[in-house]
Design a protein around this motif. Structure first.
Motif, PDB file in Angstrom:
ATOM      1  N   LEU A  90      13.202  31.765 -29.541  1.00  0.00           N
ATOM      2  CA  LEU A  90      12.540  31.045 -28.451  1.00  0.00           C
ATOM      3  C   LEU A  90      12.673  31.912 -27.208  1.00  0.00           C
ATOM      4  O   LEU A  90      13.796  32.259 -26.804  1.00  0.00           O
ATOM      5  CB  LEU A  90      13.173  29.678 -28.202  1.00  0.00           C
ATOM      6  N   VAL A  91      11.555  32.294 -26.615  1.00  0.00           N
ATOM      7  CA  VAL A  91      11.553  33.253 -25.510  1.00  0.00           C
ATOM      8  C   VAL A  91      10.906  32.632 -24.279  1.00  0.00           C
ATOM      9  O   VAL A  91       9.806  32.067 -24.358  1.00  0.00           O
ATOM     10  CB  VAL A  91      10.796  34.541 -25.899  1.00  0.00           C
ATOM     11  N   PHE A 371       8.580  31.330 -33.978  1.00  0.00           N
ATOM     12  CA  PHE A 371       8.574  32.045 -32.704  1.00  0.00           C
ATOM     13  C   PHE A 371       7.890  31.170 -31.663  1.00  0.00           C
ATOM     14  O   PHE A 371       6.739  30.752 -31.859  1.00  0.00           O
ATOM     15  CB  PHE A 371       7.855  33.387 -32.801  1.00  0.00           C
ATOM     16  N   ILE A 372       8.593  30.882 -30.577  1.00  0.00           N
ATOM     17  CA  ILE A 372       8.049  30.034 -29.509  1.00  0.00           C
ATOM     18  C   ILE A 372       8.145  30.808 -28.202  1.00  0.00           C
ATOM     19  O   ILE A 372       9.192  31.367 -27.868  1.00  0.00           O
ATOM     20  CB  ILE A 372       8.824  28.699 -29.393  1.00  0.00           C
ATOM     21  N   LEU A 373       7.040  30.860 -27.473  1.00  0.00           N
ATOM     22  CA  LEU A 373       7.002  31.554 -26.184  1.00  0.00           C
ATOM     23  C   LEU A 373       6.626  30.575 -25.084  1.00  0.00           C
ATOM     24  O   LEU A 373       5.679  29.799 -25.225  1.00  0.00           O
ATOM     25  CB  LEU A 373       5.972  32.692 -26.220  1.00  0.00           C
ATOM     26  N   PHE A 405      16.532  32.628 -26.751  1.00  0.00           N
ATOM     27  CA  PHE A 405      17.397  31.875 -27.660  1.00  0.00           C
ATOM     28  C   PHE A 405      17.181  32.433 -29.066  1.00  0.00           C
ATOM     29  O   PHE A 405      16.053  32.385 -29.583  1.00  0.00           O
ATOM     30  CB  PHE A 405      17.046  30.387 -27.655  1.00  0.00           C
ATOM     31  N   GLU A 406      18.221  32.972 -29.662  1.00  0.00           N
ATOM     32  CA  GLU A 406      18.166  33.410 -31.049  1.00  0.00           C
ATOM     33  C   GLU A 406      18.805  32.334 -31.917  1.00  0.00           C
ATOM     34  O   GLU A 406      19.929  31.900 -31.650  1.00  0.00           O
ATOM     35  CB  GLU A 406      18.929  34.730 -31.241  1.00  0.00           C
ATOM     36  N   TYR A 420      23.120  27.836 -35.730  1.00  0.00           N
ATOM     37  CA  TYR A 420      23.777  28.255 -34.492  1.00  0.00           C
ATOM     38  C   TYR A 420      22.729  28.942 -33.610  1.00  0.00           C
ATOM     39  O   TYR A 420      21.655  29.315 -34.089  1.00  0.00           O
ATOM     40  CB  TYR A 420      24.913  29.242 -34.770  1.00  0.00           C
ATOM     41  N   PHE A 421      23.064  29.109 -32.356  1.00  0.00           N
ATOM     42  CA  PHE A 421      22.172  29.873 -31.477  1.00  0.00           C
ATOM     43  C   PHE A 421      23.010  30.693 -30.506  1.00  0.00           C
ATOM     44  O   PHE A 421      24.188  30.428 -30.274  1.00  0.00           O
ATOM     45  CB  PHE A 421      21.228  28.944 -30.704  1.00  0.00           C
ATOM     46  N   ARG A 422      22.375  31.695 -29.962  1.00  0.00           N
ATOM     47  CA  ARG A 422      22.958  32.466 -28.857  1.00  0.00           C
ATOM     48  C   ARG A 422      21.891  32.647 -27.794  1.00  0.00           C
ATOM     49  O   ARG A 422      20.679  32.631 -28.077  1.00  0.00           O
ATOM     50  CB  ARG A 422      23.517  33.813 -29.330  1.00  0.00           C
ATOM     51  N   LEU A 423      22.321  32.806 -26.553  1.00  0.00           N
ATOM     52  CA  LEU A 423      21.401  32.929 -25.422  1.00  0.00           C
ATOM     53  C   LEU A 423      21.607  34.270 -24.747  1.00  0.00           C
ATOM     54  O   LEU A 423      22.741  34.677 -24.459  1.00  0.00           O
ATOM     55  CB  LEU A 423      21.649  31.796 -24.421  1.00  0.00           C
ATOM     56  N   LEU A 424      20.489  34.953 -24.508  1.00  0.00           N
ATOM     57  CA  LEU A 424      20.535  36.267 -23.851  1.00  0.00           C
ATOM     58  C   LEU A 424      19.664  36.237 -22.596  1.00  0.00           C
ATOM     59  O   LEU A 424      18.509  35.806 -22.649  1.00  0.00           O
ATOM     60  CB  LEU A 424      20.050  37.365 -24.794  1.00  0.00           C
TER      61      LEU A 424
END
Length: 480
Positions: A90-91, A371-373, A405-406, A420-424
């Motif tokens: 998710l970007v 994939f979400i933008l 969000f990965e 799980y997710f991680r945020l960059l």
């Protein structure tokens, strides 16, 4: 005689006191925000110059412009780990470089273009072939019908419109991320239009930015067929818009910002004198002349394009200390704002719909879309990051900024329990900064993963704890 001498003495005293406080604020803010090493205290100098050069004191200012050579990958992806499978992305992006929001002087002399490169040339050819053949879904009837696919003028700066420099930023960002993710997540190269969701606010700059970013990231054939959906709000609130109390919170925040400016007369004077030299007589909002944030936005148009700064006369031009002082002050105000409980409440309410949407898309990663933008604005990223409890970072809001969000699945677990997710933020792993992430897992001694159960619990149970209520309706109808 004594009475006749007191007035000029008081004026000189006020002048030197004002200069002292301006220097103290500038030095203090840059000592906090600037590089910890090799820090040089800015010295007020009165030399005249035509444009700003990059050095230790101005590097951060140019970083806000986000030149393409600084758009690089960071901590994206978890390579070479068989336990974790990347399920989707998710970007959120901020649009690329744009023209000023108010009329400024000498705008016709500013070159907002960028030299052609292979990626730009390929993109222009792609758009030309599609429009000639009429084979693209996002040109037909709909929210973006009639929107130009590229800036109307390649070199001219137009009010609030994306520039070709902005197009180049998003093309480059998409290309860079593609090179990173294609090895970690090969599915990226084969995504279909049904596995991608794209949302954009109804502005040319966000629509054009979304197209450029996607062209750099996914296959041109897929891009031709995807649907781009309109967000009714720059906060992507979806079904949770219309919270009227946010206007009251906004006024409280604005009042606090205004009071801070009043308590710094040297900055007020600096802003007023700079504003008069920057804004033209066509500017519709005269209050912008004294607003450091509006002046900062206008200054970026000159600085980001290497343009000469305006002058009132041969010896009355915008000086180095004008720019350094304005940027230092606005960074400081941003830092203070993030400590304000009313600001946090405002961001929580405005981001609620977006966070709910993000959670629902995360939980759907087993079946797609993958994939979400969200193509939005600086406010989009600013409000969401504050709602999540991230630390304040003014550079998050630079042109072409990104939050990613990965979403991962633990192959040792089954179903949604293993998500799980991680945020960059601009390539930096900021997962540990998220308030509600209690179940942090460290991978390879580097990557941090937060269990999706944590963000689900936050959005359903703990989101409105700051308001002492349990739902959006009660939070929006509270009396202040």
């Amino acid at each position: 005689m004594l009475l006749g001498l007191r007035v000029p003495f008081q004026q000189r005293t006020f002048y030197f006191v004002g200069i002292f406080w301006l220097l103290a604020l500038t030095v203090g803010v840059y000592r906090y925000f600037g590089p910890r090493s090799k820090l040089l205290e800015p010295v007020v100098s009165y030399e005249l110059f035509n444009n700003l050069e990059v050095d230790v004191k101005t590097k951060r200012i140019f970083t806000v412009c986000n030149p393409t050579q600084e758009i690089v990958t960071g901590d994206e992806g978890i390579p070479n780990n068989k336990q974790w499978s990347l399920k989707g992305l998710l970007v959120l992006i901020r649009h690329g470089d744009r023209g000023p929001l108010q009329h400024i002087k000498n705008i016709s002399n500013i070159n907002c273009g960028t030299p052609d490169n292979d990626l730009i040339t390929s993109y222009k050819s792609y758009l030309h072939n599609l429009t000639s053949a009429g084979r693209v879904s996002w040109i037909g009837p709909g929210s973006f019908h009639g929107f130009p696919l590229l800036p109307s003028h390649e070199k001219q700066c137009q009010l609030g419109q994306l520039t070709m420099q902005g197009v180049n930023q998003l093309l480059h960002l998409g290309h860079v991320l593609k090179q990173t993710y294609k090895n970690i997540w090969p599915r990226l190269l084969n995504l279909t239009q049904y596995e991608i969701s794209v949302y954009s606010t109804r502005y040319r700059r966000t629509f054009q930015s979304a197209l450029a970013f996607l062209y750099g990231l996914i296959s041109p054939e897929t891009l031709t067929r995807i649907a781009i959906l309109e967000s009714q709000s720059m906060y992507f609130c979806f079904k949770d818009c219309g919270c009227q109390v946010t206007e009251k919170y906004l006024k409280l925040v604005q009042k606090d910002i205004s009071n801070r400016l009043k308590s710094h007369p040297a900055i007020s004077g600096l802003a007023e004198s700079t504003g008069k030299m920057i804004f033209s007589s066509l500017a519709t909002n005269k209050r912008h002349d004294e607003d450091p944030h509006a002046i900062k936005d206008a200054l970026l148009t000159y600085v980001c394009h290497g343009s000469k700064l305006p002058c009132v006369s041969a010896r009355n031009c915008i000086k180095r200390q004008n720019i350094v002082g304005i940027f230092a002050y606005t960074d400081w105000v941003s830092h203070q704002k993030w400590k304000n409980f009313n600001w946090r409440r405002l961001c929580l309410l405005r981001s609620y719909g977006l966070i709910r949407h993000i959670v629902s898309q995360m939980l759907a990663m087993f079946s797609g879309p993958y994939f979400i933008l969200y193509s939005g604005h600086d406010h989009t990223l600013e409000h969401l990051s504050a709602a999540l409890g991230l630390q304040n970072d003014p550079l998050l809001l630079r042109y072409g900024a990104r939050l990613i969000f990965e979403v991962y699945h633990d192959n040792n677990e089954h179903g949604a329990n293993g998500l799980y997710f991680r945020l960059l933020a601009n390539g930096k792993d900021v997962t540990k900064q998220i308030d509600f992430c209690k179940n942090i897992v460290n991978v390879n001694g580097k990557a941090s993963l937060c269990k999706i159960e944590d963000i689900v619990r936050f959005s359903h149970e703990d989101y409105f704890s700051m308001f002492n209520v349990t739902n959006i309706r009660d939070a929006c109808f509270q009396k202040l």
